[in-house]
Design a protein around this motif. Structure first.
Motif, PDB file in Angstrom:
ATOM      1  N   PRO B  27     -32.512 -36.351 -16.683  1.00 26.47           N
ATOM      2  CA  PRO B  27     -31.898 -35.051 -16.396  1.00 26.47           C
ATOM      3  C   PRO B  27     -32.623 -33.849 -17.001  1.00 26.47           C
ATOM      4  O   PRO B  27     -32.318 -32.709 -16.643  1.00 26.47           O
ATOM      5  N   ASP B  28     -33.601 -34.071 -17.885  1.00 24.86           N
ATOM      6  CA  ASP B  28     -34.322 -32.932 -18.437  1.00 24.86           C
ATOM      7  C   ASP B  28     -35.462 -32.459 -17.545  1.00 24.86           C
ATOM      8  O   ASP B  28     -36.193 -31.539 -17.897  1.00 24.86           O
ATOM      9  N   ALA B  29     -35.612 -33.111 -16.397  1.00 18.55           N
ATOM     10  CA  ALA B  29     -36.656 -32.686 -15.468  1.00 18.55           C
ATOM     11  C   ALA B  29     -36.053 -31.774 -14.409  1.00 18.55           C
ATOM     12  O   ALA B  29     -34.896 -31.925 -14.042  1.00 18.55           O
ATOM     13  N   MET B  30     -36.815 -30.803 -13.961  1.00 18.54           N
ATOM     14  CA  MET B  30     -36.365 -29.947 -12.861  1.00 18.54           C
ATOM     15  C   MET B  30     -37.496 -29.748 -11.867  1.00 18.54           C
ATOM     16  O   MET B  30     -38.666 -29.669 -12.239  1.00 18.54           O
ATOM     17  N   ILE B  31     -37.089 -29.616 -10.604  1.00 18.08           N
ATOM     18  CA  ILE B  31     -38.049 -29.274  -9.562  1.00 18.08           C
ATOM     19  C   ILE B  31     -38.409 -27.803  -9.683  1.00 18.08           C
ATOM     20  O   ILE B  31     -37.553 -26.971  -9.970  1.00 18.08           O
ATOM     21  N   VAL B  32     -39.670 -27.481  -9.464  1.00 16.94           N
ATOM     22  CA  VAL B  32     -40.023 -26.087  -9.267  1.00 16.94           C
ATOM     23  C   VAL B  32     -40.731 -25.970  -7.924  1.00 16.94           C
ATOM     24  O   VAL B  32     -41.637 -26.731  -7.620  1.00 16.94           O
ATOM     25  N   ALA B  33     -40.248 -25.034  -7.108  1.00 19.49           N
ATOM     26  CA  ALA B  33     -40.882 -24.798  -5.799  1.00 19.49           C
ATOM     27  C   ALA B  33     -41.700 -23.514  -5.930  1.00 19.49           C
ATOM     28  O   ALA B  33     -42.822 -23.535  -6.417  1.00 19.49           O
ATOM     29  N   GLY B  34     -41.138 -22.370  -5.576  1.00 25.01           N
ATOM     30  CA  GLY B  34     -41.867 -21.111  -5.751  1.00 25.01           C
ATOM     31  C   GLY B  34     -41.814 -20.592  -7.184  1.00 25.01           C
ATOM     32  O   GLY B  34     -42.624 -19.754  -7.583  1.00 25.01           O
ATOM     33  N   GLY B  35     -40.847 -21.054  -7.947  1.00 24.56           N
ATOM     34  CA  GLY B  35     -40.735 -20.641  -9.350  1.00 24.56           C
ATOM     35  C   GLY B  35     -40.127 -19.261  -9.549  1.00 24.56           C
ATOM     36  O   GLY B  35     -39.982 -18.801 -10.679  1.00 24.56           O
ATOM     37  N   THR B  36     -39.739 -18.595  -8.467  1.00 27.56           N
ATOM     38  CA  THR B  36     -39.287 -17.195  -8.608  1.00 27.56           C
ATOM     39  C   THR B  36     -37.886 -17.089  -9.195  1.00 27.56           C
ATOM     40  O   THR B  36     -37.483 -16.028  -9.646  1.00 27.56           O
ATOM     41  N   ASP B  37     -37.150 -18.174  -9.196  1.00 24.57           N
ATOM     42  CA  ASP B  37     -35.857 -18.198  -9.892  1.00 24.57           C
ATOM     43  C   ASP B  37     -36.008 -18.945 -11.214  1.00 24.57           C
ATOM     44  O   ASP B  37     -35.547 -18.481 -12.257  1.00 24.57           O
ATOM     45  N   THR B 111     -39.215 -20.174  -1.806  1.00 23.74           N
ATOM     46  CA  THR B 111     -38.968 -21.091  -0.697  1.00 23.74           C
ATOM     47  C   THR B 111     -37.487 -21.054  -0.305  1.00 23.74           C
ATOM     48  O   THR B 111     -36.645 -20.571  -1.065  1.00 23.74           O
ATOM     49  N   ILE B 112     -37.191 -21.617   0.868  1.00 24.79           N
ATOM     50  CA  ILE B 112     -35.794 -21.669   1.299  1.00 24.79           C
ATOM     51  C   ILE B 112     -35.022 -22.702   0.477  1.00 24.79           C
ATOM     52  O   ILE B 112     -33.856 -22.485   0.141  1.00 24.79           O
ATOM     53  N   GLY B 113     -35.687 -23.799   0.087  1.00 29.08           N
ATOM     54  CA  GLY B 113     -35.019 -24.807  -0.754  1.00 29.08           C
ATOM     55  C   GLY B 113     -34.592 -24.201  -2.084  1.00 29.08           C
ATOM     56  O   GLY B 113     -33.475 -24.411  -2.559  1.00 29.08           O
ATOM     57  N   GLY B 114     -35.488 -23.413  -2.670  1.00 28.50           N
ATOM     58  CA  GLY B 114     -35.163 -22.741  -3.929  1.00 28.50           C
ATOM     59  C   GLY B 114     -34.054 -21.728  -3.741  1.00 28.50           C
ATOM     60  O   GLY B 114     -33.218 -21.524  -4.632  1.00 28.50           O
ATOM     61  N   ASN B 115     -34.018 -21.106  -2.586  1.00 24.55           N
ATOM     62  CA  ASN B 115     -32.959 -20.135  -2.314  1.00 24.55           C
ATOM     63  C   ASN B 115     -31.598 -20.812  -2.196  1.00 24.55           C
ATOM     64  O   ASN B 115     -30.586 -20.287  -2.675  1.00 24.55           O
ATOM     65  N   VAL B 116     -31.580 -21.993  -1.590  1.00 23.41           N
ATOM     66  CA  VAL B 116     -30.327 -22.744  -1.474  1.00 23.41           C
ATOM     67  C   VAL B 116     -29.853 -23.210  -2.853  1.00 23.41           C
ATOM     68  O   VAL B 116     -28.664 -23.181  -3.157  1.00 23.41           O
ATOM     69  N   CYS B 117     -30.812 -23.616  -3.699  1.00 27.41           N
ATOM     70  CA  CYS B 117     -30.456 -24.176  -5.011  1.00 27.41           C
ATOM     71  C   CYS B 117     -30.470 -23.137  -6.133  1.00 27.41           C
ATOM     72  O   CYS B 117     -30.417 -23.492  -7.316  1.00 27.41           O
ATOM     73  N   LEU B 118     -30.540 -21.868  -5.754  1.00 30.37           N
ATOM     74  CA  LEU B 118     -30.585 -20.755  -6.698  1.00 30.37           C
ATOM     75  C   LEU B 118     -29.508 -20.862  -7.784  1.00 30.37           C
ATOM     76  O   LEU B 118     -28.360 -21.171  -7.492  1.00 30.37           O
ATOM     77  N   ASP B 119     -29.890 -20.565  -9.015  1.00 28.95           N
ATOM     78  CA  ASP B 119     -28.912 -20.532 -10.107  1.00 28.95           C
ATOM     79  C   ASP B 119     -27.920 -19.387  -9.852  1.00 28.95           C
ATOM     80  O   ASP B 119     -28.292 -18.358  -9.273  1.00 28.95           O
ATOM     81  N   THR B 120     -26.690 -19.569 -10.304  1.00 23.78           N
ATOM     82  CA  THR B 120     -25.710 -18.488 -10.169  1.00 23.78           C
ATOM     83  C   THR B 120     -26.057 -17.363 -11.147  1.00 23.78           C
ATOM     84  O   THR B 120     -26.729 -17.586 -12.148  1.00 23.78           O
ATOM     85  N   ARG B 121     -25.575 -16.164 -10.846  1.00 23.92           N
ATOM     86  CA  ARG B 121     -25.999 -14.992 -11.618  1.00 23.92           C
ATOM     87  C   ARG B 121     -24.817 -14.241 -12.227  1.00 23.92           C
ATOM     88  O   ARG B 121     -23.715 -14.225 -11.684  1.00 23.92           O
ATOM     89  N   CYS B 122     -25.068 -13.607 -13.381  1.00 17.90           N
ATOM     90  CA  CYS B 122     -24.035 -12.832 -14.064  1.00 17.90           C
ATOM     91  C   CYS B 122     -24.736 -11.852 -15.001  1.00 17.90           C
ATOM     92  O   CYS B 122     -25.752 -12.186 -15.602  1.00 17.90           O
ATOM     93  N   ASN B 123     -24.183 -10.646 -15.112  1.00 17.18           N
ATOM     94  CA  ASN B 123     -24.774  -9.632 -15.989  1.00 17.18           C
ATOM     95  C   ASN B 123     -24.868 -10.089 -17.444  1.00 17.18           C
ATOM     96  O   ASN B 123     -25.691  -9.598 -18.199  1.00 17.18           O
ATOM     97  N   TYR B 124     -23.986 -11.007 -17.841  1.00 14.37           N
ATOM     98  CA  TYR B 124     -23.985 -11.471 -19.228  1.00 14.37           C
ATOM     99  C   TYR B 124     -24.905 -12.672 -19.437  1.00 14.37           C
ATOM    100  O   TYR B 124     -25.086 -13.129 -20.553  1.00 14.37           O
ATOM    101  N   TYR B 125     -25.437 -13.176 -18.341  1.00 13.04           N
ATOM    102  CA  TYR B 125     -26.273 -14.385 -18.388  1.00 13.04           C
ATOM    103  C   TYR B 125     -27.739 -14.036 -18.131  1.00 13.04           C
ATOM    104  O   TYR B 125     -28.622 -14.481 -18.864  1.00 13.04           O
ATOM    105  N   ASN B 126     -27.986 -13.216 -17.099  1.00 12.28           N
ATOM    106  CA  ASN B 126     -29.369 -12.901 -16.750  1.00 12.28           C
ATOM    107  C   ASN B 126     -29.957 -11.863 -17.706  1.00 12.28           C
ATOM    108  O   ASN B 126     -30.291 -10.737 -17.307  1.00 12.28           O
ATOM    109  N   GLN B 127     -30.028 -12.235 -18.947  1.00  6.14           N
ATOM    110  CA  GLN B 127     -30.543 -11.375 -20.012  1.00  6.14           C
ATOM    111  C   GLN B 127     -31.383 -12.265 -20.909  1.00  6.14           C
ATOM    112  O   GLN B 127     -31.207 -13.486 -20.913  1.00  6.14           O
TER     113      GLN B 127
END
Ligand code: FAD
Ligand code: SF4
Ligand code: FES
Ligand code: FES
Lengths: 184, 323
Positions: B27-37, B111-127
């Protein structure tokens, strides 16, 4: 997702000191480079290759000043690993001038005052170069859209669009879109 | 400098090898596609995979197939989709969503795959880490409290993907592959109720294909609300798909996004609309009903009250465009 930092602890610094050796093709030349594997292409260019023309802005994909061309496509070097950059042609602002001097875009940016502080300029120049590769006579609308990933705090953009349009016109008149942009 | 943490980097050749590595690494591995997220998240120390499994050489997950259905490889870039003229004519709402993502330079990478699997966002988190430590960490990462809703036991970080609501409205299916086999799920089934557990996809599963069924006579529309015309994520979004029978609604899908952790399928509004003519009164009523499903909190740009109001305006505009 799953937090892996311990609350209260410092942000884990990069621990790996071992360097990766790799050949990167930058501005038409192969360079043997050694860098730490967690580095972004932006960090490798600036810190390990002394190519500081590529600017370091937000580091998060939100400004475009770190833009380089990878196989001719504008990409954000702050969000690409050095490790992911082999086997591609990388072009930075240092590679824009050809044997005959500056790229037409560099001249028109200077002539029309499209650079004020200049921090955004390398990114704009490279994105604009890619746009003109695809479209020799882009409409203002196309320019606004295609350059919407590069932010400028100084110029208000108008002079930038005008400089690109003037360069496009000169390049059309010369009859060759890569005039001055080819590598030695 | 906001540097990346260290990681092991692997670049498999195809989807099967990717799945094998994910199983092997745990579980410590993650896919990276475009890496933009993922890379911004790693720089801010939200997500800290020990192993990055890059899809950069995985070419069997690229490309778009168009028969009756449209099948998109998860590793296809957003720019590739944007430049696909046939996709633009056949699925204009999906094209609009793709084209509205961030900026042209970012779409060259994401990528579209990365867009589907995008992390959720919050002003208190994306910092960054220091910012988050400054007010003390929140529940989604490193802390115990939700700063948006302190009495909440769940996280309200927002699903901010532009393609997801359109894919759900169009009845898309996702194919997930792991060493345990392959399964295909309805798009909506991909998403969890909680901003921390936002995907039902298991960590060892690779999203391989997105299949959009033949849309027949149905037409769709996507509407995105944000402050700036580029860069910004949606703060409210509406995807609508309508199939008419004469001047009556035969079938309709209405999906909201960016108003909570999970995309919202407006089921009662859909029921209400079936068999009706899309008169201004019906559209008005539908918009009111749909807005009830939106429960935005103050954790994105713009005020939550305004976002709720604007949902009903955008539903009206969406249905109006399909009338
Ligand atoms: C400045 C900025 C603005 C943005 N604006 C928008 C916006 O307006 N709208 C929007 O929707 N997004 C936006 N994004 C988010 C992101 O860039 C896009 O969603 C993009 O499509 C993500 O794709 P990627 O390939 O880069 O994903 P990555 O970063 O590579 O991956 C994202 C996540 O998906 C997982 N993943 C990727 N591919 C697969 C796969 N095949 N199987 C399983 N898991 C996978 C990764 O493990 C990771 O968790 C923005 C990002 C930035 C930096
Ligand atoms: S919604 Fe609450 S728990 Fe979730 S990221 Fe925001 S502050 Fe943290
Ligand atoms: S430094 Fe790369 S986008 Fe700002
Ligand atoms: S010239 Fe200063 S940011 Fe563009």
């Amino acid at each position: 997702m799953n937090p892996t930092t311990e609350a209260g602890g410092p942000p884990p610094p990069p621990t790996s000191l071992a360097k990766t050796h790799m050949v990167l093709r930058v501005n038409g030349e192969d360079h043997e480079v050694a860098f730490r594997p967690h580095k972004t292409l932006l960090e490798v260019l600036r810190e390990d290759m002394d190519l500081t023309g590529t600017k370091h802005g937000c580091e998060l994909g939100e400004c475009g000043t770190c833009t380089v061309l990878m196989d001719g496509e504008p990409k954000l070097s702050c969000l690409v690993l050095g490790l992911e950059s082999d086997g591609v042609d990388i072009e930075t602002v240092e590679g824009m001038a050809g044997p005959e001097g500056g790229h037409p875009l560099q001249h028109t940016f200077a002539e029309l005052g499209a650079a004020q502080c200049g921090y955004c300029t390398p990114g704009f120049l490279l994105t604009a170069k890619a746009v003109l590769e695809d479209d020799k006579d882009p409409s203002r609308e196309t320019l606004v859209e295609e350059l919407s990933g590069n932010l400028c705090r100084c110029t208000g953009y108008l002079k930038i669009y005008e400089a690109i349009e003037l360069a496009a016109q000169r390049m059309r008149e010369k009859g060759s879109s890569d005039e001055g942009g080819s590598h030695v | 400098m906001m540097r990346l943490p260290s990681f092991r980097y692997l670049a498999p050749k195809d989807a099967a090898e990717t799945a094998k590595i994910l199983t092997g690494e745990g579980p410590d591995a993650m896919i990276v596609a475009g890496g933009t997220d993922l890379y911004p998240n790693m720089k801010r120390r939200h997500q800290m995979p020990k192993t990055l499994v890059s899809l950069r050489n995985v070419n069997d997950l690229r490309g778009v197939e168009m028969n009756g259905a449209v099948t998109i490889g998860s590793n296809e870039t957003l720019r590739g989709l944007e430049r696909n003229a046939e996709l633009k004519t056949r699925l204009p709402a999906l094209w609009t969503a793709v084209q509205s993502i961030s900026t042209p330079i970012l779409r060259n990478m994401g990528t579209i795959g990365g867009n589907v699997c995008l992390d959720t966002r919050c002003n208190y988190y994306n910092q960054n880490w220091e910012w988050r430590r400054g007010i003390d960490f929140c529940m989604k990462c490193d802390g115990t409290v939700c700063w948006v809703a302190p009495s909440s036991s769940v996280c309200w970080a927002v699903n901010s993907s532009d393609t997801v609501p359109v894919l759900i409205a169009m009845g898309a299916k996702f194919t997930l592959v792991s060493t345990r086999g392959e399964r295909t799920i309805e798009a909506i089934e991909m998403f969890g109720e909680d901003g921390i557990d936002y995907l039902t996809k298991q960590k060892d599963e690779v999203l391989t294909r997105i299949e959009i069924p033949d849309q027949g006579n149905a037409t769709s529309v996507y509407r995105k609300v944000r402050r700036r015309g580029a860069f910004d994520f949606p703060v409210a979004a509406v995807a609508a798909r309508v199939e008419m029978d004469g001047d009556e609604v035969k079938d309709v899908n209405l999906v909201l996004n960016a108003v909570g952790p999970k995309p919202v399928v407006c089921e009662s509004t859909q029921e209400f609309l079936k068999g009706k003519k899309l008169t201004p009164e019906v559209v008005e009523e539908a918009a009111k009903l749909a807005a009830r499903g939106a429960k935005p909190l103050d954790n994105t740009d713009h005020l939550s009250m305004w976002r709720k109001k604007v949902v009903s305006v955008e539903v009206k505009r969406a249905l109006g465009a399909l009338r």
